[in-house]
Structures are given as C-alpha cells and as structure tokens.
Design a protein around this motif. Structure first.
Motif, PDB file in Angstrom:
ATOM      1  N   VAL A  54       1.120  -1.396  -0.046  1.00  0.00           N
ATOM      2  CA  VAL A  54      -0.072   0.015  -0.097  1.00  0.00           C
ATOM      3  C   VAL A  54       0.770   1.314   0.172  1.00  0.00           C
ATOM      4  O   VAL A  54       0.550   2.223  -0.763  1.00  0.00           O
ATOM      5  N   GLU A  55       1.905   1.369   0.882  1.00  0.00           N
ATOM      6  CA  GLU A  55       2.814   2.415   0.992  1.00  0.00           C
ATOM      7  C   GLU A  55       3.402   2.538  -0.509  1.00  0.00           C
ATOM      8  O   GLU A  55       3.615   3.682  -0.947  1.00  0.00           O
ATOM      9  N   GLU A  56       3.924   1.613  -1.145  1.00  0.00           N
ATOM     10  CA  GLU A  56       4.503   1.711  -2.425  1.00  0.00           C
ATOM     11  C   GLU A  56       3.338   2.282  -3.423  1.00  0.00           C
ATOM     12  O   GLU A  56       3.949   3.101  -4.347  1.00  0.00           O
ATOM     13  N   TYR A  57       2.322   1.672  -3.498  1.00  0.00           N
ATOM     14  CA  TYR A  57       1.253   2.076  -4.434  1.00  0.00           C
ATOM     15  C   TYR A  57       0.912   3.695  -4.255  1.00  0.00           C
ATOM     16  O   TYR A  57       0.821   4.642  -5.097  1.00  0.00           O
ATOM     17  N   GLU A  58       0.713   4.029  -2.978  1.00  0.00           N
ATOM     18  CA  GLU A  58       0.483   5.629  -2.479  1.00  0.00           C
ATOM     19  C   GLU A  58       1.485   6.427  -3.070  1.00  0.00           C
ATOM     20  O   GLU A  58       1.386   7.504  -3.445  1.00  0.00           O
ATOM     21  N   LYS A  59       2.934   6.105  -3.145  1.00  0.00           N
ATOM     22  CA  LYS A  59       4.028   6.859  -3.545  1.00  0.00           C
ATOM     23  C   LYS A  59       3.968   6.749  -4.924  1.00  0.00           C
ATOM     24  O   LYS A  59       4.412   8.010  -5.260  1.00  0.00           O
ATOM     25  N   ASN A  60       3.425   5.938  -5.661  1.00  0.00           N
ATOM     26  CA  ASN A  60       3.134   6.152  -7.130  1.00  0.00           C
ATOM     27  C   ASN A  60       2.108   6.989  -7.660  1.00  0.00           C
ATOM     28  O   ASN A  60       1.581   6.735  -8.750  1.00  0.00           O
ATOM     29  N   LEU A  61       1.247   7.314  -6.700  1.00  0.00           N
ATOM     30  CA  LEU A  61       0.037   8.026  -7.219  1.00  0.00           C
ATOM     31  C   LEU A  61       0.457   9.601  -7.662  1.00  0.00           C
ATOM     32  O   LEU A  61       1.139  10.111  -7.355  1.00  0.00           O
TER      33      LEU A  61
END
Length: 61
Positions: A54-61
């Motif tokens: 989730v943290e990685e996904y949020e960084k890529n938003l």
C-alpha cells in the motif's frame, strides 16, 4: 481456491519480499516448513507485506 502466484516468474521475488517482511516484524520464517509458527506470527508477516504494498502504491499516485 488454491493459493497460486498469478505470474509464476514473480514467485522468487514474492518469496524474497515475504522473508524481508518477516525479518522486519521479528518472525523467524524459514524456507520450507513453518507450521510451528502461530497464526498471529504468520498474520503479522502478511500484514507487513500488505502495508508495504500500500505504501509503495501510494508513493506512485
């Protein structure tokens, strides 16, 4: 439904990721049999993996 990796080529990477997550939460996970671990220990590994995804996904938003 069986627990299958959708992309077989990713299996080694997912296993490495799982071992890193286990180390971060202090669970002694081994390659092979881990039936001696508690549900709580195994759940903490899975939870850590989801948290990192989730943290990685949020960084890529």
């Amino acid at each position: 439904m069986a627990n299958k990796t959708l992309v077989p080529q990713a299996k080694a990477g997912l296993n490495k990721f799982k071992m890193e997550a286990a180390k971060e939460v202090g669970v002694n996970l081994t390659d092979g049999y881990n039936g001696d671990l508690t549900s709580r220990q195994n759940g903490s590994v899975g939870g850590q993996m989801v948290k990192k995804m989730v943290e990685e996904y949020e960084k890529n938003l």
